[in-house]
Design a protein around this motif. Sequence first.
Motif, PDB file in Angstrom:
ATOM      1  N   VAL A 196       0.848  -1.196   0.000  1.00 33.02           N
ATOM      2  CA  VAL A 196       0.000   0.000   0.000  1.00 33.02           C
ATOM      3  C   VAL A 196       0.878   1.239   0.000  1.00 33.02           C
ATOM      4  CG1 VAL A 196      -1.729   1.323   1.300  1.00 33.02           C
ATOM      5  CG2 VAL A 196      -1.844  -1.181   1.259  1.00 33.02           C
ATOM      6  N   VAL A 197       0.498   2.218  -0.801  1.00 36.03           N
ATOM      7  CA  VAL A 197       1.159   3.524  -0.799  1.00 36.03           C
ATOM      8  C   VAL A 197       0.189   4.544  -0.220  1.00 36.03           C
ATOM      9  CG1 VAL A 197       2.131   5.389  -2.201  1.00 36.03           C
ATOM     10  CG2 VAL A 197       2.601   2.996  -2.799  1.00 36.03           C
TER      11      VAL A 197
ATOM     12  N   GLY B 291      -0.240  14.255  -6.576  1.00 36.66           N
ATOM     13  CA  GLY B 291      -0.476  12.887  -6.146  1.00 36.66           C
ATOM     14  C   GLY B 291      -1.326  12.069  -7.094  1.00 36.66           C
ATOM     15  N   ALA B 292      -2.301  12.706  -7.753  1.00 36.68           N
ATOM     16  CA  ALA B 292      -3.145  11.961  -8.688  1.00 36.68           C
ATOM     17  C   ALA B 292      -2.318  11.438  -9.860  1.00 36.68           C
ATOM     18  CB  ALA B 292      -4.284  12.836  -9.188  1.00 36.68           C
ATOM     19  N   GLU B 293      -1.446  12.299 -10.387  1.00 39.73           N
ATOM     20  CA  GLU B 293      -0.604  11.869 -11.511  1.00 39.73           C
ATOM     21  C   GLU B 293       0.372  10.781 -11.076  1.00 39.73           C
ATOM     22  OE1 GLU B 293       2.758  13.629 -14.620  1.00 39.73           O
ATOM     23  OE2 GLU B 293       1.251  15.000 -13.777  1.00 39.73           O
ATOM     24  N   VAL B 294       0.935  10.937  -9.885  1.00 38.95           N
ATOM     25  CA  VAL B 294       1.862   9.931  -9.383  1.00 38.95           C
ATOM     26  C   VAL B 294       1.124   8.602  -9.165  1.00 38.95           C
ATOM     27  CG1 VAL B 294       3.456   9.315  -7.530  1.00 38.95           C
ATOM     28  CG2 VAL B 294       3.304  11.680  -8.303  1.00 38.95           C
ATOM     29  N   THR B 295      -0.111   8.688  -8.686  1.00 38.67           N
ATOM     30  CA  THR B 295      -0.923   7.480  -8.516  1.00 38.67           C
ATOM     31  C   THR B 295      -1.085   6.752  -9.836  1.00 38.67           C
ATOM     32  OG1 THR B 295      -2.145   8.369  -6.625  1.00 38.67           O
ATOM     33  CG2 THR B 295      -3.224   6.614  -7.897  1.00 38.67           C
ATOM     34  N   ALA B 296      -1.417   7.497 -10.883  1.00 36.70           N
ATOM     35  CA  ALA B 296      -1.585   6.895 -12.207  1.00 36.70           C
ATOM     36  C   ALA B 296      -0.296   6.224 -12.671  1.00 36.70           C
ATOM     37  CB  ALA B 296      -2.032   7.956 -13.209  1.00 36.70           C
ATOM     38  N   ARG B 297       0.843   6.860 -12.413  1.00 32.59           N
ATOM     39  CA  ARG B 297       2.131   6.285 -12.814  1.00 32.59           C
ATOM     40  C   ARG B 297       2.409   4.979 -12.059  1.00 32.59           C
ATOM     41  NH1 ARG B 297       6.437  11.349 -12.998  1.00 32.59           N
ATOM     42  NH2 ARG B 297       5.224  12.764 -14.347  1.00 32.59           N
ATOM     43  N   LEU B 298       2.150   4.990 -10.758  1.00 36.42           N
ATOM     44  CA  LEU B 298       2.411   3.799  -9.955  1.00 36.42           C
ATOM     45  C   LEU B 298       1.472   2.662 -10.323  1.00 36.42           C
ATOM     46  CD1 LEU B 298       3.011   5.298  -6.382  1.00 36.42           C
ATOM     47  CD2 LEU B 298       4.685   4.776  -8.165  1.00 36.42           C
ATOM     48  N   ARG B 299       0.219   2.997 -10.632  1.00 32.80           N
ATOM     49  CA  ARG B 299      -0.752   1.964 -11.004  1.00 32.80           C
ATOM     50  C   ARG B 299      -0.446   1.375 -12.378  1.00 32.80           C
ATOM     51  NH1 ARG B 299      -3.032  -1.006  -7.960  1.00 32.80           N
ATOM     52  NH2 ARG B 299      -4.768  -1.317  -9.391  1.00 32.80           N
ATOM     53  N   ALA B 300       0.411   2.033 -13.139  1.00 40.99           N
ATOM     54  CA  ALA B 300       0.810   1.509 -14.453  1.00 40.99           C
ATOM     55  C   ALA B 300       1.978   0.534 -14.350  1.00 40.99           C
ATOM     56  CB  ALA B 300       1.179   2.667 -15.388  1.00 40.99           C
ATOM     57  N   PHE B 301       2.537   0.346 -13.156  1.00 40.34           N
ATOM     58  CA  PHE B 301       3.619  -0.609 -12.962  1.00 40.34           C
ATOM     59  C   PHE B 301       3.107  -2.020 -13.258  1.00 40.34           C
ATOM     60  CE2 PHE B 301       7.066   1.342 -10.043  1.00 40.34           C
ATOM     61  CZ  PHE B 301       6.994   2.548 -10.727  1.00 40.34           C
ATOM     62  N   PRO B 302       3.991  -2.930 -13.669  1.00 41.59           N
ATOM     63  CA  PRO B 302       3.586  -4.318 -13.948  1.00 41.59           C
ATOM     64  C   PRO B 302       2.896  -4.975 -12.763  1.00 41.59           C
ATOM     65  CG  PRO B 302       5.799  -3.907 -14.783  1.00 41.59           C
ATOM     66  CD  PRO B 302       5.418  -2.697 -13.987  1.00 41.59           C
TER      67      PRO B 302
ATOM     68  N   PRO C 202       1.480  -3.354  -9.695  1.00 39.27           N
ATOM     69  CA  PRO C 202       1.281  -2.076  -9.003  1.00 39.27           C
ATOM     70  C   PRO C 202       0.840  -2.233  -7.549  1.00 39.27           C
ATOM     71  CG  PRO C 202      -0.625  -2.576 -10.356  1.00 39.27           C
ATOM     72  CD  PRO C 202       0.403  -3.632 -10.659  1.00 39.27           C
ATOM     73  N   PRO C 203       1.262  -1.291  -6.707  1.00 40.78           N
ATOM     74  CA  PRO C 203       0.761  -1.286  -5.330  1.00 40.78           C
ATOM     75  C   PRO C 203      -0.642  -0.691  -5.311  1.00 40.78           C
ATOM     76  CG  PRO C 203       2.095   0.653  -5.700  1.00 40.78           C
ATOM     77  CD  PRO C 203       2.158  -0.156  -6.980  1.00 40.78           C
ATOM     78  N   ARG C 204      -1.385  -0.947  -4.253  1.00 37.94           N
ATOM     79  CA  ARG C 204      -2.648  -0.242  -4.064  1.00 37.94           C
ATOM     80  C   ARG C 204      -2.334   1.117  -3.451  1.00 37.94           C
ATOM     81  NH1 ARG C 204      -4.592  -5.721  -2.765  1.00 37.94           N
ATOM     82  NH2 ARG C 204      -6.042  -6.290  -4.427  1.00 37.94           N
TER      83      ARG C 204
ATOM     84  N   GLY D  69      -6.728   5.788 -10.289  1.00 38.00           N
ATOM     85  CA  GLY D  69      -6.492   4.420  -9.845  1.00 38.00           C
ATOM     86  C   GLY D  69      -6.363   4.233  -8.356  1.00 38.00           C
ATOM     87  N   ALA D  70      -6.588   5.296  -7.565  1.00 40.70           N
ATOM     88  CA  ALA D  70      -6.513   5.155  -6.111  1.00 40.70           C
ATOM     89  C   ALA D  70      -7.606   4.208  -5.622  1.00 40.70           C
ATOM     90  CB  ALA D  70      -6.655   6.518  -5.442  1.00 40.70           C
TER      91      ALA D  70
END
Length: 209
Positions: free
Chosen positions: A50-51, A63-74, A76-78, A98-99
Amino acid sequence: MIRVALVDDHPVVRAGMRALVDGQEDLSVVGEASDAHSAEQLVAAVRPDVVLMDLNLGDGPGGAEVTARLRAFPEPPRVLVLTTYDTEADILGAIDAGASGYLLKDAPPEDLFRAIRGTARGEVILAPVVAARLVKRAGSTATTLTEREVEILGLLATGQSNRELAKQLFVSEATVKSHLSHIYTKLGVDTRAAAVARAIEQRIIRPPG
């Protein structure tokens, strides 16, 4: 053990959050980041479950943009947003990115701990005031959904997996996935959390809890 990463541009806030989270036997802070670049590096290196994400990260991407980037990881964390902002634009922007949930920083520690655990389990976590704002925002006619789709949306809000949904509805997981696909298309979203938020906004289902 639920592994948690903190993303906030204020060191004092991160220190306070770390002390709180690390005080729980089943939670552990595995890293901290202050901006988009360090957040991506941290998640790639430690793979948290979890992030905890603030929306205001200084001069860089929010934070919203960073969330989208992290959720695009192979893998991804929640992401659980933890912020002081409660406007409709902020809420919907984060959920659409993606939050998995949205909590305000004035929440009691026990609510934060429950939210982290719920997020790790895949539940949709919305602070009461956030859910209320989504309901208040509703002004258009609810999207036409079948009874079964509305039932599934209600179960989604409790964080049930596809397997759990299939078992409860006495259908196959493939059927559940088909229903979810139709729901996402009708609501114009592509994640579970966004579907629940949109359904609450349009008064299709009641806020969780």
